[in-house]
Design an enzyme around this catalytic site. Sequence first.
Site, PDB file in Angstrom:
ATOM      1  N   ASP B  18       0.881  -1.167   0.000  1.00  0.00           N
ATOM      2  CA  ASP B  18       0.000   0.000   0.000  1.00  0.00           C
ATOM      3  C   ASP B  18       0.920   1.218   0.000  1.00  0.00           C
ATOM      4  O   ASP B  18       1.505   1.555   1.032  1.00  0.00           O
ATOM      5  CB  ASP B  18      -0.893  -0.032   1.244  1.00  0.00           C
ATOM      6  CG  ASP B  18      -1.711   1.247   1.413  1.00  0.00           C
ATOM      7  OD1 ASP B  18      -1.681   2.119   0.520  1.00  0.00           O
ATOM      8  OD2 ASP B  18      -2.389   1.371   2.458  1.00  0.00           O
ATOM      9  N   LYS B  79       3.190  11.163  -3.517  1.00  0.00           N
ATOM     10  CA  LYS B  79       2.208  10.474  -4.352  1.00  0.00           C
ATOM     11  C   LYS B  79       1.382  11.466  -5.182  1.00  0.00           C
ATOM     12  O   LYS B  79       0.937  11.166  -6.284  1.00  0.00           O
ATOM     13  CB  LYS B  79       1.288   9.652  -3.457  1.00  0.00           C
ATOM     14  CG  LYS B  79       0.386   8.677  -4.179  1.00  0.00           C
ATOM     15  CD  LYS B  79      -0.346   7.846  -3.143  1.00  0.00           C
ATOM     16  CE  LYS B  79      -1.352   6.897  -3.785  1.00  0.00           C
ATOM     17  NZ  LYS B  79      -2.041   6.118  -2.739  1.00  0.00           N
ATOM     18  N   GLU B 179      -7.223   0.610  -4.660  1.00  0.00           N
ATOM     19  CA  GLU B 179      -7.226   0.525  -3.199  1.00  0.00           C
ATOM     20  C   GLU B 179      -8.549   0.017  -2.610  1.00  0.00           C
ATOM     21  O   GLU B 179      -8.540  -0.871  -1.771  1.00  0.00           O
ATOM     22  CB  GLU B 179      -6.839   1.883  -2.596  1.00  0.00           C
ATOM     23  CG  GLU B 179      -5.350   2.167  -2.774  1.00  0.00           C
ATOM     24  CD  GLU B 179      -4.977   3.631  -2.653  1.00  0.00           C
ATOM     25  OE1 GLU B 179      -5.859   4.445  -2.310  1.00  0.00           O
ATOM     26  OE2 GLU B 179      -3.822   3.965  -2.927  1.00  0.00           O
ATOM     27  N   ASP B 201     -13.166   5.200   1.861  1.00  0.00           N
ATOM     28  CA  ASP B 201     -11.723   5.300   2.096  1.00  0.00           C
ATOM     29  C   ASP B 201     -11.308   6.763   2.224  1.00  0.00           C
ATOM     30  O   ASP B 201     -11.170   7.465   1.231  1.00  0.00           O
ATOM     31  CB  ASP B 201     -10.988   4.621   0.926  1.00  0.00           C
ATOM     32  CG  ASP B 201      -9.460   4.671   1.073  1.00  0.00           C
ATOM     33  OD1 ASP B 201      -8.972   5.315   2.025  1.00  0.00           O
ATOM     34  OD2 ASP B 201      -8.773   4.079   0.227  1.00  0.00           O
TER      35      ASP B 201
END
Lengths: 215, 776
Positions: B18, B79, B179, B201
């Site tokens: 992850d 990211k 994800e 999420d």
Amino acid sequence: MTTVSLACSACGGALENPQRCRACGAFQPLDPRRDHFATLALRRRFEVDEAELQRRVVAFARDLHPDLAGAAPGVRARAVLGAAQVNEAFAVLRDAHSRGEYLLKLLGGPSATEDKSVPDGFLEAMLDERDAVDAAIAAGGAAAEAVRARFAAELAAGEAALASGFAALAALPDDAPASARDAAFRALRRELNRMAYYRTLARDLREGLYDKEST
Amino acid sequence: MNAAADGAVGAEPIVGIDLGTTNSLVAFFGKEGPQVVRDAAGDPIVPSVVSFVDGRVVVGRAARALAIERPRATVWSIKRLMGRSLADLAPAERAALPYEVVAGERGLAKVRIDGQEHAPEELSARILQELKRRAEAALGRTVGKAVITVPAYFDDAQRQATRLAGKLAGLEVVRIVNEPTAAALAYGLDRTKEGSIVVYDLGGGTFDVSVLEIRDGIFRVRATAGDTQLGGDDFDRKLVDRLLAKLPAGVAPDASLLQAAKLAAEQAKIELSNAASVAWGVADDRRGLALEDVLTRAEFEALIAPEVERTLACCRRALADAELAARDVRAVVLVGGSTRVPLVRARVEQQFGRKPYSGIDPDLVVALGAAVQADIVAGGARDLLLLDVLPLSLGLETYGGATAKVVMRNTPIPAQASETFTTHVANQTAIDLHVVQGERELVKDCRSLGRFKLRGLPPLPAGMVRVDVQFLVDENGVLTVHAKERFTAIESSIEVVPSYGLTDAEVARMVDESFRFARQDFEAHQRIDLENECKTMIAATRGVLRAGTHGLDGAALATIEAALADVEGRLGRGSVKELKGAYDRFVEATVPLASNVMSEVATEAIAGRTVDEVLAAKSVNGARAAVGAAPTAVATAAVASTTASAMPDSTDRATVRALVRIGAGGALASGSWEAGAGGATEAKGEECGDLGDGFRAAPAPPREKTMGKLDWKDTEEIAIRLHDAAPNVDPLTVRFTELHRQICALDGFVGDPKKSNEKVLEAIQMAWLDEYQSNH
């Protein structure tokens, strides 16, 4: 049963998925005449069992998804096409209105552009319903829910009318006069046209409420 | 426990990673299922932070500790820069990053530290190396392969950047997984719950919601929605802003103070999950500053409520896309550290009317799911299948810059769909197909994916050419578009990657704007359609009137002229509603003209002249439009469509078809045109070559010879037989259902009765009419 029985072109065994044999793994030849009903091994009729439809889509996806079907170039391309056909068939057949439109077209009935007729007084009623949508969006809450439920009930009634309309059409003898067939087509067309309005109203209500809450 | 022995299952271990905006983790699939790798202190989390100290690179917690001391040499949230150009970053987004971001090659964002530039892939690779090192220590062997998770909204460029980062870290990335899907997988193995589940999420910097359906071991993604600029960091920022408001006038916060405030805010936020209030602040000894604050949970919740509500709006959109009501959802899964905030849990519970699932630590669940997927890829659990959906709609540009969606957003992939298009200009011999991606109604607001051209079309009047365009999307989201003209079988195709070059923020923005601008866009689209229709109608009416008055008196002609001028005066201005009103009045005024033209055509045809001759004198389109102008029964305010060309009965319809078709070789033959479905684009020779190998124009395949047996495609032969078989049927007025029956009844006809359609029947009707006229 509503299932069509078929045999594998390679091993001759019974075929549950018209595109691929589960016993020997052979892909069946692509058949350009295969319609959405045939893709899901269903007889061409209006009533479908939603749960059975779901079950088949998932089972057929297992047979055809490129992730499971193997990576050889020829196999992969065939699998992609097969999986795409299953997905498209499901999208068309799962919804009563689109299923009715599709079936009527297959049977040679008039399209929505050819025949725009609706029941008498319907268009006036639609103007009122349009106002009801605006009012429901403005009011929100229980009032909006009541309108939404009413539209859902209209669509459910439409589905029932389509079911009996297609049953009546199927019950016509082969030598029935052309006028009887045309009358059955017209009745189905009118019901589909009517449902189209309610679908638009239901969508506008949903999107109107969404717009309102996101601003 | 013996982790090394566990991980040794299978020849070569594949780990699940992850790679998060804020934190990263690595997990593997052992004998007892998926498990995360922890350090000596039992901590599984590696903060996604890289810091440079005297040429040395520090990763994780150590780097985080250096952040205050060396804010401009410490990289957070890398990211956010993966696969993106500097231009993609919103000013606020860029301002939130304390380090220097510059444009590298092709404009791609790079980070400059101590005068040296680092690509985001390289910095991400540093984090991946740390994870790889940890996994190797835990498993006691070399790790060379990984499954890495990315947000559902990541586009192709961002996924490619993630793959590259893996490669730089010495990892072969065997699969990129979304994800939310990974989170569902982590739960899926434990309890096989059938039905719809929602994965909520809320991470540090992004929010994603997915609706999945689990049935017979198949995870089907039904819908996804999200916001790439929404997360726990926004909560922290609210607290930082509140604290910095206490700075004395004229004192600006420097980078160190900002970092310290950010860390303190995060800590305060975490404490408020359990405490009713917290005292927090920062001190800057060098400048003698001390900022202190007491924050209650109620105050905190009031500050973050707008952000939390935005996540719920996304949830409702995803549910609507999946055609589900909140009560249909069987389980809600919480993912991401920010779902620990009590307000988030409470609001999610209210929204779905059920307690969300949080059995698995929300920080670990994605990594655990990645390990499950790694096991599937390694062949351990092949009975599991993921069916994903298309993140953005795909379509084509149509005349006037409007988009026609062909494959809708959230359609399961692989997917196929086809639409039929036609020409807008008479004798057009090429159509420019412009493939676009996005939710908006106008092409200029969507992303262009590529263009290709279909050439060599037969010169026919506008609206007569039939081009079937098929879209096929494979399981990787790669799109192939294929176009084929129905009568000549001329074809052309192109392969495009839908997400290429799109940034995740763009995807999210495009989806978001489509909702926000839906109304406005709809009106614009409606106007384009209506104006096109008005112009056609005006030109047609003028054409008919140039040929004569058709027995109308001066008053009737004046009414038409006035109504026409009224429509013309409203083009390009005023409201759509006003234009529609004027158009309807114009249509109404031309009714007498239409019926006169029609009876003239009928009379003259009967008097021995061919329809060609009649039309040559009258202008085909004029007759067509005048007939088409008969008042329609369904043009009410309740209809979205602005098309007002419903035919009153089958006689008119058949006549119109005949007129249009027969006119093709006669009255309108003139120069060739190069304007198309995307009418605004210029012809530039063989410019399609740069689209790559996918482009090709195949010659028309030879037509099959008929050997007595007839099928639907044998138009001419059927027409001749019909003429003999049904002498009492008038081809001009025959209904399609009757035509269909007559054809199926022909001797030697072997076509499948179900395979006919409007277009096939229309072509046969035309040919029959030709036959009829040459014999009468």
